[in-house]
Enzyme design. Structure first.
Site, PDB file in Angstrom:
ATOM      1  N   SER A 111       0.791  -1.237   0.000  1.00  0.00           N
ATOM      2  CA  SER A 111       0.000   0.000   0.000  1.00  0.00           C
ATOM      3  C   SER A 111       0.818   1.280   0.000  1.00  0.00           C
ATOM      4  O   SER A 111       0.244   2.367  -0.098  1.00  0.00           O
ATOM      5  CB  SER A 111      -0.957   0.009   1.198  1.00  0.00           C
ATOM      6  N   LYS A 114       0.173   3.772  -2.718  1.00  0.00           N
ATOM      7  CA  LYS A 114      -0.917   4.751  -2.618  1.00  0.00           C
ATOM      8  C   LYS A 114      -0.383   6.182  -2.533  1.00  0.00           C
ATOM      9  O   LYS A 114      -1.129   7.131  -2.798  1.00  0.00           O
ATOM     10  CB  LYS A 114      -1.807   4.437  -1.413  1.00  0.00           C
ATOM     11  N   SER A 171      -5.604   3.270   4.654  1.00  0.00           N
ATOM     12  CA  SER A 171      -5.222   2.505   3.473  1.00  0.00           C
ATOM     13  C   SER A 171      -6.408   1.782   2.836  1.00  0.00           C
ATOM     14  O   SER A 171      -6.285   0.640   2.388  1.00  0.00           O
ATOM     15  CB  SER A 171      -4.127   1.494   3.831  1.00  0.00           C
TER      16      SER A 171
END
Length: 410
Positions: A111, A114, A171
């Site tokens: 993640s 991101k 997240s």
């Protein structure tokens, strides 16, 4: 493999030794470690993306072509008990890399990708093609997204601020799905993310999913995550969101297809960054990640005595008596102890294609949002240059005519 935190050892058993993976032989120079599951198996008839070219010379300095530890021996030993195969410590403002291990080794981001996704969203906001106050109604692909979730549900209505905050704070892959839909879908979003990475010279990076879920071709490096995060920290909205301890995320109405269901109220979600949540001094914010193939990943920055340090951890684990957060703290402490002139390499910037310039202070006003970095001059700068050149030419012609007139009178 050493047991994970939360899986205790047998009584009276000694904790296993904490070892850092050896990467001196450059096992991940071209591609990430082998997948441990089927997440990167492509559909029949499809082909997986090939590995990215390896830049030569390495981006950021020749010393960063090494795959083991790169550090100034005069600073003493680098932090011990680091389980990450690749890591990096750098001064966020000057871009000077203080120490690193396998800085251009290619690993899966989970993640932490991101942050790159958020850059694409922030670019759209700056261009005016996306608005923070726009209300988005949840779609089935949002609330059914795999992995971490903010809790979007049928009939739920969320602003883009809610979604972007959820993307950064907890997240949320459901938020990632809703945001990608507004950018034209997953394919268009990935194209924009990979274009942005190339503009930043993050040449170890290829995004295969907006959320960071593993998929064929997914790749980044400690070096790339540092320059991506550094670029994001130029944006005041990103700095605001990444520093949030908590945020009240909207709920959604009861589902008519679920017997006895009730309304789902808003709730106070908390950051997944425990350094921020637990009060590590000077913590400015950071992005966590984990998948079975990527293992633990983290990128974030902290400030001490006016100096800001960014760290990256990739392909690591929490083991008994040695949490990933403890490892992060030891990396920050090492970075802050290093003299300001310590430098084993540089974080480049797309603005100059050279050594990075100081970043806007965390206290900078919102007007400090960065324009999309393209590595070329802004069109307006060329207009100004042309206008100045025309004015200079007219002045020269005027002076010449004046001189000729004087000469004719004699």
């Amino acid at each position: 493999m050493a047991p994970l935190l939360g899986h205790p050892l047998p009584a009276n058993a000694a904790p296993p030794p904490v070892t850092t993976p050896v990467t001196d032989h450059c096992p991940h120079r071209v591609s990430p470690p082998p997948a441990v599951d089927t997440s990167e198996v492509v559909a029949p008839g499809m082909s997986a993306p090939g590995p990215l070219p390896v830049p030569d010379p390495p981006i950021g300095g020749t010393r960063l072509g090494a795959c083991g530890v790169v550090a100034d021996p005069g600073l003493g030993a680098v932090p011990e008990r680091l389980t990450s195969a690749g890591w990096l410590i750098a001064d966020l403002d000057t871009g000077k890399i203080i120490a690193a291990k396998d800085p251009h080794g290619r690993y899966r981001p989970a993640s932490t990708i991101k942050v790159l996704f958020s850059l694409v969203i922030l670019d759209a906001i700056d261009r005016g093609t996306m608005d923070l106050d726009t209300i988005v109604t949840a779609a089935p692909e949002d609330w059914s997204a795999e992995g971490d979730s903010c809790g979007m549900g049928p009939g739920g209505r969320y602003t883009n601020r809610d979604l972007l905050t959820g993307l950064m704070v907890v997240s949320g892959n459901d938020c990632a799905s809703a945001l990608a839909r507004q950018l034209g879908g997953v394919t268009a979003t990935l194209t924009a993310m990979n274009d942005r990475a190339r503009a930043l010279q993050a040449l170890d990076t290829h995004a295969s999913t907006p959320s960071g879920l593993d998929a064929a071709g997914m790749s980044t490096s400690p070096y790339d995550l540092a320059i991506i995060y550094r670029e994001a920290m130029r944006n005041s909205l990103f700095r605001e969101l990444i520093a949030l301890h908590d945020y009240r995320f909207p709920g959604y109405p009861k589902r008519p297809d679920v017997p006895g269901d009730k309304d789902h109220p808003s709730y106070l979600m908390q950051t997944s960054n425990h350094l921020l949540l637990d009060g590590y001094p000077g913590m400015l914010g950071g992005k966590t990640g984990y998948t079975d193939d990527a293992q633990k990943t983290f990128v974030g920055a902290a400030e001490r005595d006016g100096r800001r340090v960014v760290i990256v951890q990739m392909y690591g684990l929490t083991v008994e008596s040695d949490s990933y957060w403890d490892q992060a703290e030891s990396m920050y402490d090492y970075g802050f102890r290093a003299p300001p002139d310590t430098e084993v390499g540089r974080l480049v910037t797309a603005r100059t294609r050279e050594s990075a310039a100081p970043i806007t202070s965390a206290a900078a006003p919102k007007a400090a949002h960065a324009l999309p970095s393209t590595g070329t001059d802004h069109p307006d700068s060329w207009s100004i240059r042309i206008l100045v050149g025309l004015c200079a030419a007219l002045i020269a012609i005027g002076l010449l005519l004046f001189a000729l007139r004087l000469f004719a009178r004699r």
